[in-house]
Design an enzyme around this catalytic site. Structure first.
Site, PDB file in Angstrom:
ATOM      1  N   GLY A   1       0.801  -1.214   0.000  1.00  0.00           N
ATOM      2  CA  GLY A   1       0.000   0.000   0.000  1.00  0.00           C
ATOM      3  C   GLY A   1       0.833   1.262   0.000  1.00  0.00           C
TER       4      GLY A   1
ATOM      5  CG  ASP B   1      -5.947 -10.426  -4.986  1.00  0.00           C
ATOM      6  OD1 ASP B   1      -7.088 -10.020  -4.723  1.00  0.00           O
ATOM      7  OD2 ASP B   1      -5.683 -11.610  -5.283  1.00  0.00           O
ATOM      8  CG  LEU B   2      -2.916  -2.590  -3.562  1.00  0.00           C
ATOM      9  CD1 LEU B   2      -2.747  -1.852  -4.873  1.00  0.00           C
ATOM     10  CD2 LEU B   2      -3.470  -1.672  -2.481  1.00  0.00           C
ATOM     11  CG  ASP B   3       0.952  -3.092  -3.730  1.00  0.00           C
ATOM     12  OD1 ASP B   3       1.095  -2.737  -4.916  1.00  0.00           O
ATOM     13  OD2 ASP B   3       0.786  -2.285  -2.799  1.00  0.00           O
ATOM     14  CB  ALA B   4      -1.246  -9.667  -3.824  1.00  0.00           C
TER      15      ALA B   4
END
Length: 289
Positions: free
Chosen positions: A206, A231-234
Site C-alpha cells: 500500500g 489483488d493490490l501489490d500481490a
C-alpha cells in the site's frame, strides 16, 4: 549481431524424459540450442522448460514453428508459448509525476538494453510530457478522479488498442488499475501489466512504505517489480532489489535510496519479461536468469 532465435516455454505434468523429448524435437528439426533451462516443482508435480534456439538453419518455416510447438506441448499434456527474439513488443508506460523510472526505461530502450518499442506514455498529470516526447513517444494525459475513473480507463484502453500495446509498465503510476481494466486489457491473450512497488513485498504493502519502514527502524529496504493482478501489490513477483539503511537515515534518505532500487528492479523485471525468462504458474513465477 546474434542471429534471431525462437523461444519455447512449456509447462506440463512432470515425468521422465521430458528434457530429452523437448531438446530432441529441436534437434530433429535441425535447431541449434542456445539456452535450455528447466525446473521441476515437486510439490505441484509440474515441469517447466524454456528452450531457445537459433532460427538460422532450422528445418521448419517460421510460420509453421508455432503450431508445431503448440502441438508438441499438447502431446506432453501441457501448454506452450512460442516467441521470436526479433519481434519487439509494443509497450506503453503509465506515469504520474515522478520521472526517475520513466527516464531509466526510455534511456535503456534507446541504448538497446530493453528489446521493446515505446510508442505511448500515458499519465494522469501533464508534468512529464516534454520528457516522453523527447524520447519519441506520444504523450497522452488522461486526468483521473474517483468519479471519472471508468471513463478515464475506457479512454486508456482505447489508446492501448490504437497503438497495438501488449505490455503496460506502471513506472510510478500512483493509481490502482481496476479489475475491469485488467480484464479488458489482458483478456485471454498474452498482454501483461508490470508494476514497481516501492517496498520489498510482502512487507509494507500500500501507500507510504518508506515512512512505515523508517518508523519500524528496518535496516534493509527494497523495491519489488511484479505482474499486476486484481489483488493490490500481490501479483507474481518478477524481481526485487535492496539497499542497506541505518539509524542515521531519515525518511528522505530512504526515499532517495529507494529510487535506485525502484529503477533497478523495474528495468530488470521488464528485461526478464521481454526475453521470456519468466514463467507464471499457480500465482508465482519461475525466473530463468
Amino acid at each position: 549481431m546474434p542471429s534471431s532465435t525462437a523461444i519455447l516455454q512449456v509447462i506440463c505434468p512432470d515425468r521422465p524424459a521430458l528434457v530429452s523429448e523437448l531438446s530432441g524435437w529441436v534437434a530433429a528439426n535441425g535447431g541449434n540450442i542456445r539456452h535450455a533451462d528447466h525446473h521441476t516443482d515437486l510439490g505441484a508435480g509440474l515441469f517447466l522448460s524454456r528452450i531457445e534456439w537459433a532460427l538460422e538453419g532450422f528445418g521448419l518455416p517460421r510460420e509453421a514453428i508455432e503450431p508445431a510447438a503448440t502441438a508438441l506441448a499438447a502431446r506432453l499434456g501441457g501448454e506452450g508459448q512460442l516467441h521470436f527474439s526479433d519481434v519487439l513488443p509494443r509497450a506503453a508506460i503509465f506515469v504520474s509525476r515522478q520521472d526517475h523510472c520513466l527516464v531509466d526505461l526510455l534511456w535503456r530502450v534507446r541504448a538497446g538494453e530493453l528489446p521493446m518499442q515505446v510508442p505511448l506514455v500515458v499519465s494522469n498529470h501533464p508534468d512529464l510530457q516534454d520528457l516522453a516526447e523527447g524520447f519519441g513517444a506520444s504523450f497522452v494525459q488522461v486526468p483521473l478522479t474517483a468519479a471519472t475513473k471508468p471513463e478515464a480507463e475506457a479512454q486508456q484502453l482505447e489508446l492501448l488498442r490504437e497503438h497495438g500495446i501488449e505490455l503496460v509498465v506502471l513506472a510510478k503510476y500512483m493509481q490502482v488499475l481496476s479489475a475491469e481494466f485488467l480484464a479488458a486489457f489482458q483478456g485471454g491473450g498474452g498482454a501483461q501489466v508490470i508494476n514497481i512497488h516501492h517496498s520489498f513485498l510482502p512487507a509494507f504493502q500500500g501507500a507510504q512504505p518508506y515512512h512505515r519502514a523508517w518508523e519500524r527502524g528496518v535496516k534493509l529496504i527494497g523495491a519489488t517489480a511484479h505482474y499486476v493482478t486484481e489483488d493490490l501489490d500481490a501479483g507474481p513477483i518478477i524481481e526485487q532489489a535492496t539497499v542497506h539503511v541505518s539509524h542515521r537515515d531519515e525518511v528522505e534518505d530512504l526515499i532517495r535510496k529507494g529510487r535506485d532500487t525502484e529503477r533497478l528492479a523495474l528495468s530488470r523485471a521488464v528485461r526478464l519479461h521481454l526475453r521470456r525468462q519468466v514463467m507464471v504458474y499457480r500465482g508465482r513465477t519461475a525466473v530463468f536468469d
